[in-house]
Design a protein around this motif. Structure first.
Motif, short mmCIF file in Angstrom:
data_model
loop_
_atom_site.label_atom_id
_atom_site.label_comp_id
_atom_site.label_asym_id
_atom_site.label_seq_id
_atom_site.Cartn_x
_atom_site.Cartn_y
_atom_site.Cartn_z
N VAL A 75 8.02 15.49 12.58
CA VAL A 75 6.48 15.85 12.81
C VAL A 75 5.81 15.07 11.52
CG1 VAL A 75 4.49 17.41 12.43
CG2 VAL A 75 6.55 18.01 13.95
N ARG A 76 4.97 14.01 11.65
CA ARG A 76 4.46 13.50 10.27
C ARG A 76 3.14 14.07 10.23
NH1 ARG A 76 8.74 12.17 10.50
NH2 ARG A 76 9.84 10.34 10.92
N ARG A 77 3.07 14.46 8.68
CA ARG A 77 1.91 15.18 8.28
C ARG A 77 0.63 14.49 8.16
NH1 ARG A 77 2.57 20.58 10.05
NH2 ARG A 77 4.92 21.14 9.79
N ARG A 78 -0.65 14.97 8.08
CA ARG A 78 -1.61 14.16 7.52
C ARG A 78 -1.59 13.95 6.18
NH1 ARG A 78 -6.89 17.33 10.55
NH2 ARG A 78 -6.34 16.65 12.70
N GLY A 79 -1.74 12.70 5.87
CA GLY A 79 -2.00 12.46 4.22
C GLY A 79 -0.44 12.13 3.81
N GLU A 80 0.49 11.99 4.68
CA GLU A 80 1.74 11.80 4.18
C GLU A 80 1.78 10.22 3.51
OE1 GLU A 80 5.03 11.93 6.87
OE2 GLU A 80 4.97 14.20 6.76
N ASP A 81 1.27 9.45 4.12
CA ASP A 81 0.97 7.84 3.45
C ASP A 81 -0.13 7.79 2.57
OD1 ASP A 81 1.23 5.26 3.42
OD2 ASP A 81 0.60 4.65 5.09
N VAL A 82 -1.27 8.06 3.05
CA VAL A 82 -2.41 8.06 1.85
C VAL A 82 -3.40 9.23 2.30
CG1 VAL A 82 -2.25 5.55 1.40
CG2 VAL A 82 -3.61 6.51 3.19
N THR A 83 -4.05 9.58 1.00
CA THR A 83 -5.14 10.59 1.33
C THR A 83 -6.23 10.08 0.89
OG1 THR A 83 -4.64 11.79 -0.82
CG2 THR A 83 -3.46 12.60 1.01
N VAL A 84 -7.27 10.70 1.20
CA VAL A 84 -8.76 10.56 0.74
C VAL A 84 -8.84 10.35 -0.70
CG1 VAL A 84 -11.16 11.26 0.78
CG2 VAL A 84 -9.90 11.58 2.90
N GLY A 85 -9.28 9.31 -1.26
CA GLY A 85 -9.49 8.86 -2.42
C GLY A 85 -8.33 8.12 -3.02
N ASP A 86 -7.16 7.94 -2.48
CA ASP A 86 -5.90 7.18 -3.08
C ASP A 86 -6.33 5.77 -3.12
OD1 ASP A 86 -4.43 9.36 -3.03
OD2 ASP A 86 -3.09 9.04 -1.55
N LEU A 87 -5.62 5.05 -4.12
CA LEU A 87 -5.97 3.53 -4.29
C LEU A 87 -4.97 2.89 -3.38
CD1 LEU A 87 -7.08 1.12 -5.55
CD2 LEU A 87 -5.57 1.35 -7.24
N VAL A 88 -5.30 2.00 -2.33
CA VAL A 88 -4.49 1.40 -1.64
C VAL A 88 -4.05 0.01 -2.07
CG1 VAL A 88 -4.05 0.70 0.91
CG2 VAL A 88 -5.09 2.91 0.48
N LEU A 89 -5.01 -0.80 -2.35
CA LEU A 89 -4.66 -1.95 -2.88
C LEU A 89 -5.63 -2.44 -4.14
CD1 LEU A 89 -5.18 -4.22 0.47
CD2 LEU A 89 -2.95 -3.58 -0.60
N PRO A 90 -4.96 -2.69 -5.30
CA PRO A 90 -5.68 -2.68 -6.68
C PRO A 90 -6.56 -4.11 -6.54
CG PRO A 90 -3.50 -3.20 -6.84
CD PRO A 90 -3.70 -2.79 -5.45
N ALA A 91 -7.57 -4.21 -7.43
CA ALA A 91 -8.10 -5.35 -7.57
C ALA A 91 -7.24 -6.69 -8.09
CB ALA A 91 -9.47 -5.42 -8.24
N GLY A 92 -7.49 -7.96 -7.82
CA GLY A 92 -6.61 -8.68 -8.57
C GLY A 92 -5.32 -9.11 -7.96
N ARG A 93 -5.08 -8.59 -6.80
CA ARG A 93 -3.66 -8.60 -6.10
C ARG A 93 -3.76 -9.85 -5.33
NH1 ARG A 93 -0.09 -4.31 -4.94
NH2 ARG A 93 1.42 -4.85 -3.15
N THR A 94 -2.75 -10.57 -5.08
CA THR A 94 -2.53 -11.61 -4.30
C THR A 94 -1.92 -11.06 -2.93
OG1 THR A 94 -1.81 -13.04 -5.94
CG2 THR A 94 -1.05 -13.88 -3.87
N LEU A 95 -2.68 -11.10 -1.72
CA LEU A 95 -2.52 -10.31 -0.70
C LEU A 95 -1.23 -10.78 0.18
CD1 LEU A 95 -6.16 -10.04 0.66
CD2 LEU A 95 -4.70 -8.21 -0.55
N ARG A 96 -0.48 -9.98 0.54
CA ARG A 96 0.74 -10.06 1.29
C ARG A 96 0.31 -9.75 2.69
NH1 ARG A 96 4.91 -6.68 -1.51
NH2 ARG A 96 3.12 -5.31 -1.25
N ALA A 97 1.40 -10.19 3.71
CA ALA A 97 0.91 -9.49 5.10
C ALA A 97 1.33 -7.88 5.05
CB ALA A 97 2.35 -10.02 5.92
#
Length: 334
Positions: A75-97
Motif C-alpha cells: 500500500v502506498r500512502r498519500r504524501g510518501e513522495d511529496v506533500t503539500v509545501g514540499d520543494l520539488v525543484l529548486p531555482a537555478g537547476r539544470t533540468l534533467r529528464a
C-alpha cells in the motif's frame, strides 16, 4: 500491486467481491470481504493491506488469508513522495529528464526557465592554425577555440559562432560589430597583452585590467554596443584558468544558479607566489572519505598537462606555503 485488498484482522477465508481497476474512483470494502485490485488503483475504504496475486491462495470465490500478513503491505500512502509545501525543484537547476518527470507528476505541464545565453567565441593571432593543419615554422595549433567551444557548452550556454581573427584591428572591430547584434556574450582569447600586435588590447583599451591571478594576468571586461565582452589571455592554460574564474561565473549568473565550488585537502606541500591568487591544476583522489588534491607542474603554455588534471585548486594570495592537509577550494576544469 496486482492482488487482493482486504482488512487485516486475523486468518480465515474472505469472499472476493468485485474488482478495483487503476483509475477507478475510491470505493468502500464491505466488512469481512476482499476485492481484487490492480496496480495503481485506490485502496478501498475499509482495506489496509494487499496480498499479491502470486502470493494468494484462492479457494473457489474465497481468499485464504495468510497467517503472517502484515498490515500496510503493498500500500502506498498519500504524501510518501511529496506533500503539500514540499520543494520539488529548486531555482537555478539544470533540468534533467527525471526533473521534468517530477514536475509532471505533481501537475506542472510548464516551468519558468532561463534561455541558455548565446556566446560568440573569437580567437586571435596570425601564428595560430586550425588543429589538423600542417604548421610552418613559428606557427602553433589553435587549441583555445576547441577548449572554449567545449567549455561554454558544458557550462550550459550555447555557442552561436566561432571565429578566428588575424592580427588586424579593423577586422576585429567589424567582427565585434557583427557578432554583438546576435550574441549575449563576446568571448575573446588572445591579443590582450602589451605586444605590438595585440589588437584586442587596442580595440578594448578602456576595458583592459591586470588581475592578481596566475595564470591569467591580463584580462578585459566591458561591453561592445551593449553586449558584454570578456577578453582572456592567449596562452592556453591561462584561457582555461580565466574561464573557471570569470567566464563560468558569468554563465552561472545568467542561468540564475550558483557556481559549483568543491573542497579538497592538499595531498602534499607546495609553494605559491605571494600577493597573487594562484590556480593549480590538480588531480583529486578520495582516501577514507577524504578528498585529496595533488598538484601538477603547470605553465601557461603547457596545455597538454591539463588533460591530467581534474580541477583547479585555488590558493589565496596570502598563502605562500601550502601544507599537506590544507583545505582548498576547487573550481571545475571542463
Amino acid at each position: 500491486m496486482d492482488g487482493f485488498a482486504l482488512r487485516h484482522d486475523g486468518t480465515g477465508q474472505l469472499p472476493v467481491v468485485g474488482v478495483v481497476p487503476a483509475g477507478a474512483a475510491p470505493t468502500t470494502l464491505a466488512d469481512g470481504c476482499a476485492t481484487r485490485i490492480m496496480t495503481g488503483a485506490p485502496v478501498p475504504h475499509g482495506a489496509n493491506t494487499v496480498v499479491a496475486f502470486e502470493d494468494a491462495q484462492v479457494d473457489g470465490d474465497h481468499l485464504v488469508v495468510p497467517s503472517a500478513l502484515p498490515p500496510g503491505q503493498h500500500v502506498r500512502r498519500r504524501g510518501e513522495d511529496v506533500t503539500v509545501g514540499d520543494l520539488v525543484l529548486p531555482a537555478g537547476r539544470t533540468l534533467r529528464a527525471s526533473d521534468l518527470a517530477a514536475a509532471a507528476a505533481v501537475g506542472h505541464h510548464a516551468l519558468a526557465v532561463r534561455r541558455r545565453p548565446r556566446v560568440a567565441v573569437v580567437t586571435t593571432g596570425d601564428e595560430t592554425r586550425p588543429a589538423g593543419e600542417s604548421l610552418a615554422p613559428g606557427q602553433v595549433h589553435d587549441s583555445n577555440s576547441t577548449f572554449l567551444h567545449a567549455a561554454v557548452r558544458r557550462a550550459g550556454a550555447r555557442v552561436m559562432a566561432i571565429h578566428h581573427c588575424p592580427d588586424r584591428r579593423r577586422t576585429l572591430t567589424r567582427l565585434f560589430d557583427e557578432l554583438s547584434v546576435r550574441a549575449d556574450l563576446l568571448l575573446v582569447a588572445g591579443g590582450i597583452s602589451a605586444g605590438d600586435y595585440d589588437i584586442v588590447r587596442d580595440v578594448l583599451e578602456s576595458f583592459v585590467v591586470h588581475v592578481t591571478l596566475k595564470p591569467g594576468k591580463p584580462q578585459a571586461a566591458g561591453t561592445w554596443q551593449g553586449t558584454p565582452v570578456i577578453a582572456l589571455p592567449g596562452n592556453p592554460v591561462s584561457v582555461a584558468a580565466s574561464f573557471a574564474m570569470f567566464v563560468r561565473p558569468w554563465i552561472d549568473h545568467a542561468l540564475a544558479r550558483p557556481t559549483p565550488v568543491r573542497t579538497a585537502q592538499a595531498a602534499e606541500p607546495w609553494t605559491s607566489r605571494p600577493g597573487i591568487t594562484h590556480l593549480f591544476p590538480v588531480t583529486v583522489t578520495t582516501t577514507d572519505g577524504t578528498h585529496l588534491a595533488t598538484p601538477h607542474v603547470s605553465a601557461s603554455h603547457r596545455v597538454a598537462s591539463l588533460a591530467k588534471a581534474d580541477a583547479w585548486a585555488v590558493v589565496p594570495e596570502h598563502l605562500t606555503e601550502v601544507a599537506a592537509g590544507t583545505t582548498l577550494d576547487l573550481l571545475d576544469l571542463p
